[in-house]
Structure formats: C-alpha cells, structure tokens
Design a protein around this motif. Structure first.
Motif, PDB file in Angstrom:
ATOM      1  N   GLY A 530       0.791  -1.299  -0.014  1.00  0.00           N
ATOM      2  CA  GLY A 530       0.018   0.021  -0.100  1.00  0.00           C
ATOM      3  C   GLY A 530       0.815   1.305   0.153  1.00  0.00           C
ATOM      4  N   GLU A 531       0.379   2.418   0.564  1.00  0.00           N
ATOM      5  CA  GLU A 531       0.858   3.510   0.619  1.00  0.00           C
ATOM      6  C   GLU A 531       2.028   3.634   1.581  1.00  0.00           C
ATOM      7  N   LEU A 532       3.020   4.288   1.507  1.00  0.00           N
ATOM      8  CA  LEU A 532       4.283   4.201   2.363  1.00  0.00           C
ATOM      9  C   LEU A 532       4.531   5.734   2.810  1.00  0.00           C
ATOM     10  N   PHE A 533       4.687   6.056   4.276  1.00  0.00           N
ATOM     11  CA  PHE A 533       4.646   7.210   4.832  1.00  0.00           C
ATOM     12  C   PHE A 533       5.944   7.379   5.579  1.00  0.00           C
ATOM     13  N   MET A 534       6.830   8.182   5.567  1.00  0.00           N
ATOM     14  CA  MET A 534       8.046   8.452   6.209  1.00  0.00           C
ATOM     15  C   MET A 534       8.045   9.551   7.176  1.00  0.00           C
ATOM     16  N   PHE A 535       7.879   9.232   8.625  1.00  0.00           N
ATOM     17  CA  PHE A 535       7.236  10.407   9.382  1.00  0.00           C
ATOM     18  C   PHE A 535       8.375  10.748  10.428  1.00  0.00           C
ATOM     19  N   THR A 536       9.227  11.604  10.137  1.00  0.00           N
ATOM     20  CA  THR A 536      10.480  11.942  10.856  1.00  0.00           C
ATOM     21  C   THR A 536      10.239  13.218  11.402  1.00  0.00           C
ATOM     22  N   GLY A 537      11.329  13.687  12.172  1.00  0.00           N
ATOM     23  CA  GLY A 537      11.444  14.943  13.056  1.00  0.00           C
ATOM     24  C   GLY A 537      11.826  16.043  12.078  1.00  0.00           C
ATOM     25  N   GLN A 538      12.008  15.902  10.675  1.00  0.00           N
ATOM     26  CA  GLN A 538      12.222  16.689   9.782  1.00  0.00           C
ATOM     27  C   GLN A 538      11.075  17.389   9.131  1.00  0.00           C
ATOM     28  N   LEU A 539       9.906  16.832   9.586  1.00  0.00           N
ATOM     29  CA  LEU A 539       8.447  17.302   8.782  1.00  0.00           C
ATOM     30  C   LEU A 539       8.348  18.631   9.890  1.00  0.00           C
ATOM     31  N   ASN A 540       7.520  19.810   9.066  1.00  0.00           N
ATOM     32  CA  ASN A 540       7.148  20.783   9.634  1.00  0.00           C
ATOM     33  C   ASN A 540       5.738  20.231  10.253  1.00  0.00           C
ATOM     34  N   GLU A 541       4.921  21.062  11.053  1.00  0.00           N
ATOM     35  CA  GLU A 541       3.971  20.846  11.754  1.00  0.00           C
ATOM     36  C   GLU A 541       2.641  20.723  10.859  1.00  0.00           C
ATOM     37  N   LYS A 542       2.433  21.257   9.709  1.00  0.00           N
ATOM     38  CA  LYS A 542       1.514  21.129   8.782  1.00  0.00           C
ATOM     39  C   LYS A 542       1.699  19.706   7.926  1.00  0.00           C
ATOM     40  N   ARG A 544       3.171  17.194   9.018  1.00  0.00           N
ATOM     41  CA  ARG A 544       2.687  16.006  10.076  1.00  0.00           C
ATOM     42  C   ARG A 544       1.226  15.831   9.921  1.00  0.00           C
ATOM     43  N   ALA A 545       0.469  16.814  10.178  1.00  0.00           N
ATOM     44  CA  ALA A 545      -0.999  16.653  10.143  1.00  0.00           C
ATOM     45  C   ALA A 545      -1.360  16.159   8.973  1.00  0.00           C
ATOM     46  N   VAL A 546      -1.001  16.466   7.660  1.00  0.00           N
ATOM     47  CA  VAL A 546      -1.527  15.948   6.594  1.00  0.00           C
ATOM     48  C   VAL A 546      -1.095  14.642   6.241  1.00  0.00           C
ATOM     49  N   MET A 547       0.017  14.201   6.729  1.00  0.00           N
ATOM     50  CA  MET A 547       0.628  12.918   6.682  1.00  0.00           C
ATOM     51  C   MET A 547      -0.129  11.806   7.590  1.00  0.00           C
ATOM     52  N   VAL A 548      -0.583  12.305   8.717  1.00  0.00           N
ATOM     53  CA  VAL A 548      -1.225  11.431   9.534  1.00  0.00           C
ATOM     54  C   VAL A 548      -2.581  11.232   8.915  1.00  0.00           C
ATOM     55  N   LYS A 549      -3.363  12.204   8.476  1.00  0.00           N
ATOM     56  CA  LYS A 549      -4.658  12.355   7.852  1.00  0.00           C
ATOM     57  C   LYS A 549      -4.419  11.082   6.641  1.00  0.00           C
ATOM     58  N   ASP A 550      -3.764  11.356   5.827  1.00  0.00           N
ATOM     59  CA  ASP A 550      -3.447  10.622   4.687  1.00  0.00           C
ATOM     60  C   ASP A 550      -3.187   9.182   4.898  1.00  0.00           C
ATOM     61  N   PHE A 551      -2.333   8.942   5.916  1.00  0.00           N
ATOM     62  CA  PHE A 551      -2.324   7.315   6.425  1.00  0.00           C
ATOM     63  C   PHE A 551      -3.566   6.919   6.887  1.00  0.00           C
ATOM     64  N   LEU A 552      -4.223   7.470   7.828  1.00  0.00           N
ATOM     65  CA  LEU A 552      -5.399   7.068   8.416  1.00  0.00           C
ATOM     66  C   LEU A 552      -6.539   6.801   7.582  1.00  0.00           C
ATOM     67  N   SER A 553      -6.348   7.597   6.280  1.00  0.00           N
ATOM     68  CA  SER A 553      -7.687   7.339   5.392  1.00  0.00           C
ATOM     69  C   SER A 553      -7.164   6.625   4.063  1.00  0.00           C
ATOM     70  N   CYS A 554      -5.944   5.981   3.986  1.00  0.00           N
ATOM     71  CA  CYS A 554      -5.484   5.246   2.715  1.00  0.00           C
ATOM     72  C   CYS A 554      -6.101   3.830   2.986  1.00  0.00           C
ATOM     73  N   ALA A 555      -6.321   3.073   1.680  1.00  0.00           N
ATOM     74  CA  ALA A 555      -6.969   1.770   2.044  1.00  0.00           C
ATOM     75  C   ALA A 555      -5.905   0.879   2.373  1.00  0.00           C
ATOM     76  N   LYS A 556      -4.864   1.107   2.282  1.00  0.00           N
ATOM     77  CA  LYS A 556      -3.537   0.132   3.032  1.00  0.00           C
ATOM     78  C   LYS A 556      -2.355   0.936   3.111  1.00  0.00           C
ATOM     79  N   GLY A 557      -1.411   0.867   3.935  1.00  0.00           N
ATOM     80  CA  GLY A 557      -0.238   1.644   4.141  1.00  0.00           C
ATOM     81  C   GLY A 557       0.421   1.229   5.171  1.00  0.00           C
ATOM     82  N   VAL A 558       1.717   1.519   5.384  1.00  0.00           N
ATOM     83  CA  VAL A 558       2.592   1.494   6.470  1.00  0.00           C
ATOM     84  C   VAL A 558       3.158   3.004   6.506  1.00  0.00           C
ATOM     85  N   ILE A 559       3.120   3.406   7.940  1.00  0.00           N
ATOM     86  CA  ILE A 559       3.770   4.579   8.321  1.00  0.00           C
ATOM     87  C   ILE A 559       4.949   4.245   9.256  1.00  0.00           C
ATOM     88  N   PHE A 560       6.330   4.751   8.972  1.00  0.00           N
ATOM     89  CA  PHE A 560       7.483   4.587   9.450  1.00  0.00           C
ATOM     90  C   PHE A 560       7.607   5.770  10.622  1.00  0.00           C
TER      91      PHE A 560
END
Length: 715
Positions: A530-542, A544-560
């Motif tokens: 499925g979709e792959l999301f790399m969640f590190t401290g380099q992301l700014n606050e906005k 971060r919020a978009v990535m979490v929303k996209d991960f939780l709404s995807c049909a299938k995926g992995v967040i790191f």
C-alpha cells in the motif's frame, strides 16, 4: 494497597464501584460539563465538544480527566495559616501547582483544557463578584513537535478562537498580540531563546552544572533614568513582573502578573535547573496562579529529579510556613545525610502535588505484546550468499568495545562516526548525557560500538559504512536494497501477515531514521504494502498533520515513525498494529511513547505491539536494560520506592555491562551461546535431577527468520 501506593493516584472504575462511589463520580463529570460547556444560559462556559471526523461521534469526557481538573482547581482556595485561616482566597492570591503523571494515551491534553476552562470560569465569576482580577491569561509551553496539535485542539475544544495566539518563533511574539491574547501557545525553545536574549551570566562564559541557572544570570540591559530604571526584556517576558530589590532580603513586585495559568507539557524534559530552558519556564510558573506540569515518565535517575520538577513548577507547599513551604524545591530534600530516601517527604510531595493516572483508568480493548526472537544471520543475503567479512568486522567492533584490542596493544582508532553524526540519528545515537556534563571519549566509543552492532543486525552494509555514509551517498541505499538482509525480510513477512489478517494500516517504529529509510526503499521496490509514509522529525507541523490524515484514510499502508517524529501524533483511528524494529532506544520510555500513538483513548480495536529482537544481540541486551529501567520507573510510580536508583556512575556501569551479554558472531552470522546460557542450562539440569518442576530452557533455540511463526491475533 498500602497507603504509599495511594498517594496521588486516582481510583479506577473498578475501585470506585467497589467503594460505592461510581455514581458520584459520574455525577461529578455531568456537573463539570454543565458548569463549563458553552451554552446560551452559561455565559462563562467556553468548553465545546468537537465531533470526531473519523467516527462521526461527539467527544466525551473521561472521569479521570475531570477528577484531575478538579484536583488542581480546588487547590489553595482557602488560607491555611494565620488570622485568615479557613477563609476564601481571592483568585489573584492563589498559588497552586500540580504534576499530572498521566500515562501516554490517557488524554492529558484534554484534561489540561478542562482546567483552562475552569480557570476561565473562575476569572469571570470573580469579576462578577466585584473582584479586581488582573490575571486572565493562559500560557502553554510545549515541545515544538506538538505545537500545532495543541493550537488546533485548544481551538476545537473552546470558544476562544481568535483569542488563542500561536507563537511559533520569536517574530510572532509582538507586544500588542500578546496583550490581547487570552491563551498563548509557544514552544520550550522559543521561551528559552527569549530568556537568553534578555539575560546574561553574572560571571564566566558557561552555566555551572552545580547551581540553578536563574541564580547565575541577570538582566543584560536597563533603560530609563538612574532613579527609575527598568530592565529591557523580551516581549514574552515583559508580560511578567520582576522583583525590585529595596534592601537586604527586601523586594517588591514590579506589577501584578497577568498570567492565571501555565501549562508545561512533557515537563520532565526541561526539569534540569542548571539550564536556560528550566530557568525560562520557571519564570512563568512563578508568576502564575495555577501551574500544571504534564508527564508520563517523570523520573529516570533518582529522587533529586523530584526536586527539579518541584522547582520547575515553582511548587509551594501548603503544609508549612516561611522557607518550609519551598522545601520540595531543594535538590537534596528527598534524601537524608546517608543518601536514604525520605519516604515521608516523597509521600507528602505526592499527596500535595501529584495526580496519577494509567491505562487502567480507561476501558481500552485488549493489548497484546509479541516478542519475536530470531537469529540475525548477519551478512546472509536472500540468494544464500554470505558476506564473511562482515562477520569478522562486527566481531572486531565488539572486541574493541570490550577492550580486548586495547589490552593486546592493537590499533585503537576511534569508532565515533555514529555518535558524532550530524543527522537526525545523532540525537538518538547516545544515551542521555550524565548530569555532570557529557560522556567521556571512552564511553562514547563504547556506545558508538553498540550502535554499529545494531546496524550490523539490521544490514551488514549499514554496519560497515555507518548511517552518516548512507545519508551522504544514495548509492549505498541502492546496494543495500538490492541485497536485503534477513532482518528486513522478516519485517517484510510480518507486515504482509498482519495486512493479510485485516490490519491494513501498520505503524513501524525505529530509533534511527536511516534504518527506516532503508526499509521504506525495500518496500517501495515491492508491490503489496500500500502507500508508504516516512514520518520523521524533519517534517514541519502542517506536513505532520497532512501525513497522519493521509495515512489514516488510505486503503492500505505503512507509516514509519522515528523517535523524533512520533511525538504527539494520534493513530488510534485506523491503526492497531505497531512494530518496533532495528536498534532499540536507550530509554524504554521512547518505546512507550511509540505504543501510545496507537494504544490510547478512543482506540476501538485490540492492539498488537510486535518487538523484533535478534537473539543474544546488543538489541536483546538493551531490552534487558529496558526491563531494569522499567522496573525502577514502575516502582517510583506505584510505591514511591527509589531503592533501585543509583548515581550516574552506576548508570554507566549498568549500560556497559550489556556488552558482557553479547558474544561474537559465529560463521553463520549468529551470536554464539553465552556462558550465561550455559550456566542456566547447568542449573536447569541440577534442579531437574532433584525432581523440581522447572521450565525447560532448552526450548529456547535458534529459529530461522523464514520460519518464525506469529501468534494468532484476531482484531
């Protein structure tokens, strides 16, 4: 349960029901909602209950959140001494502090907002009674990673809206905006930098580690005529009064304080008094009517950290007079001359200032912990070829770390590449520095060796080259993914298994971002995750919020998730499986933080946490260290017992003894059986010969990664 275990700890629902108090607790929640919810007939109420965008349900409160809010709001409301004893205090004259030791995932943020709503109501009611109330602002100081989460949550749960000011950087702190705001939300870094801009050291060029920072500094500049000088201050601190010296031990306050409530999130991170940050945060706590510290893990080393927290939050005891009221802030107060714990004083501190909540206070679904032990087969590729040189180089690193090479007079070139890396991994590479300063060169070398061995477990090329080299040379990632390690193949199989069993969104946590990036690229080359999301401290606050929303709404995926990236995000609405892979953090609390992203309030499905551990490896040794630290931390939280803590030199010994657990790799790339295991086997045989009923430790055998069987788990 003993009395000491009760101090500060809230009762669970089961305990309340057993005591016949549950109905009263439900009534307390209903009354709080009635008193503080925004309605036409409740002009002083600012509390709103947002609708969850995922579930479509309206938010509700948990009893422990209301209990904690009422705990602080009901503190120091009456005079405890003197001629006014028993009389109500005016709001401006109150001084109340609380440390909320609430486990990760139990809703600390919402609890803090309930107190904000309560303080707001108190202010408006006091003004309606004719009191001249100056203090009407709330200041919220948080880690940068959760700044926007706090900002959005306060706006969602209250009607304050435009009266909430976000101060994300120095330029946002404008006098006019600060004056108009009812709630100011900023970061610990912004506050610390603002403090440094206006203060200077009284002597020397560096802060001393043996003395609180606020006692070592003074204002840089004064303006105005000699007879009426005022300090030149940063706009954030210009909100606060300062003390004007009139004579020996004689001071007056420059003006009334406008701050009614200060919130310090993750207070334990800033409690070292010999830092600019602690001094800056303490200024707000000192001039607040109410102060709330939030933490899930308050103490890591010893009882002196209690006094550090008490000082940070400017805790003033209500059971004494004069200097006795400040006794909890004294660094050595909680131990006697022999170094023994003063249990009566620790209990007194808990009783007055602590509110304790854990996940037993929530009716969460089941939580399953699975530890997958596997043989790492370092250097073994998927096609069966073996990198024998990697095994030798790993063993050389281990020998050097144990001092064997030094004793034999061989080359002792430093192996600090990992510990000195400039990338994000460098922040996670070493354990917390000792209170006395920084680790010495030999200690850093030993830690760096442990880091390299963890890399070898994950991929032999990463062990050979190091994380910094990977970040500088993208070709190394390509070489490594072209020849995936056995650890990577096992992680791949675990995730596919979980997704095939209905857990379509998986979270993967690791301490080091390089290991996660290597894993992400490996998955990227293969279909089906499925979709792959790399969640590190380099992301700014906005982002971060978009990535979490996209991960939780995807049909299938992995967040790191890295340690730096995983703070303050909520994944419970759509994710119920978390893997911990690669190098373990030095502190068990980092794992708990990661688990808390998934296993928390509003999680509706059973949660599985899977920890991969290479058998007899440095990762397995770290896990044993975690168990030791967790035992000590748990005893602090449960029964205030610090006997298992030691000074920092002993902490160093605890860490380095991990090397005694680790042996060389054998020709297959697996860790050899240790003398410890042999001793246990001999003890097992002895007890069996005596006819005792003992567990057969021989069942703990090496297992090929390709044959590791996952326990059944049905959500």
């Amino acid at each position: 349960m003993s009395q000491s275990k009760q101090e500060g700890r809230q009762k669970t629902k089961a305990e309340l029901e057993a005591a016949g108090e549950w109905e009263a607790k439900e009534a307390e929640v209903q009354k709080f909602v009635h008193d503080h919810e925004h309605r036409d007939d409740n002009p002083h109420g600012i509390l709103t209950f947002p609708t969850n965008p995922v579930t479509g349900t309206k938010a509700t409160l948990y009893p422990h959140q209301v209990t904690a809010a009422n705990h602080l709001l009901g503190t120091d409301t009456k005079y405890a001494h003197g001629s006014k004893k028993g009389q109500d205090k005016l709001l401006n004259n109150r001084n109340a502090s609380m440390l909320a030791i609430h486990e990760v995932g139990t809703g600390k943020t919402i609890m803090a907002i309930l107190i904000l709503a309560g303080v707001h109501r108190m202010i408006e009611e006091a003004r309606a009674r004719g009191e001249e109330v100056v203090c009407d602002k709330t200041v919220i100081i948080v880690p940068k990673s959760v700044l926007y989460m706090w900002f959005e949550t306060v706006k969602q749960w209250t009607t304050l809206d435009k009266e909430v000011l976000l101060v994300a950087k120095q330029a946002d702190a404008k006098e006019g905006d600060l004056a108009r705001a009812r709630v100011i939300i900023t970061t610990c870094d912004v506050v610390a930098r603002a403090y440094q801009l206006q203060m200077k050291l009284k002597q020397g060029t560096r802060l001393s580690k043996s003395k609180p920072a606020d006692e070592q500094v003074e204002f840089k500049q004064w303006v105005g005529p000699e007879t009426d000088r005022v300090p030149k201050r940063h706009p954030l601190f210009n909100l606060l009064p300062y003390l004007i010296k009139l004579g020996p031990n004689n001071y007056r306050q420059s003006k009334p304080s406008p701050v009614a409530f200060t919130i310090v999130d993750e207070a334990h991170l800033y409690s070292n008094p010999a830092t600019w940050m602690a001094a800056a945060i303490r200024e707000f706590a000192m001039w607040s009517v109410y102060t709330l510290g939030l933490t899930g893990t308050p103490v890591k080393r010893g009882p002196d950290e209690i006094s550090n927290l008490a000082r940070l939050l400017a805790e003033v005891s209500n059971d004494g007079k004069g200097n006795k009221r400040l006794r909890f802030q004294e660094r050595t107060h909680f131990t006697d001359m022999s170094g023994n714990i003063r249990e009566d004083e620790v209990n007194a501190w808990h009783l007055q200032f602590v509110d304790r909540v854990d996940k037993e206070h929530l009716e969460l679904p089941p939580f399953y912990e699975t530890y997958l032990l596997y043989d790492p087969f370092v250097g073994l590729a998927a096609d069966g070829t073996q990198d024998v040189g990697a095994i030798q180089r790993h063993n050389e690193v281990l020998q050097r770390a144990k001092g064997i090479w030094i004793e034999q007079g061989r080359d002792t070139a430093p192996i600090l590449d990992e510990a000195n890396s400039a990338e994000e991994d460098a922040d996670a590479a070493l354990p917390d520095n000792p209170e006395s300063g920084r680790w010495g060169a030999s200690q850093r070398d030993t830690f760096a060796a442990m880091i390299k061995m963890g890399h070898y477990e994950f991929h032999s090329l990463l062990g050979d080259k190091g994380a910094q080299a990977f970040e500088q040379d993208d070709a190394l990632y390509q070489q490594a993914t072209a020849r995936p390690s056995q650890a990577m193949l096992l992680i791949e199989r675990v995730i596919k298994d979980r997704q095939a069993n209905g857990h379509v969104r998986i979270a993967v946590f690791a301490e080091l971002s390089t290991q996660l990036e290597l894993l992400r690229r490996h998955f990227e080359a293969k279909p089906g995750f499925g979709e792959l999301f790399m969640f590190t401290g380099q992301l700014n606050e906005k982002q971060r919020a978009v990535m979490v929303k996209d991960f939780l709404s995807c049909a299938k995926g992995v967040i790191f998730l890295t340690k730096a990236g995983g703070i303050g995000i909520n994944l419970q609405h759509g994710c119920e499986v978390l893997l911990s892979v690669g190098s373990l953090p030095w502190n068990a609390t980092d794992i708990k933080q990661a688990v808390g992203r998934v296993y928390r309030i509003n999680q509706q499905r059973p949660v599985q946490f899977i920890q991969l551990v290479a058998r007899r490896s440095i990762t397995a040794a770290k896990l044993r260290l975690h168990e030791d630290k967790d035992l000590r931390l748990a005893r602090v939280a449960e029964d205030l017992n610090y006997e298992n803590f030691a000074d920092n030199s002993t902490a160093w010994k605890w860490t380095t003894t991990m090397l005694d657990y680790v042996t060389d790799l054998d020709v297959a790339g697996n860790y050899k059986v240790t003398t410890e295991y042999v001793a246990k086997l001999q003890e097992y045989k002895r007890k069996r010969a005596l006819g005792e009923d003992v567990k057969d430790i021989r069942s703990v055998r090496p297992v090929l990664p390709s044959r590791v069987a996952l326990p059944s788990f049905v959500a």
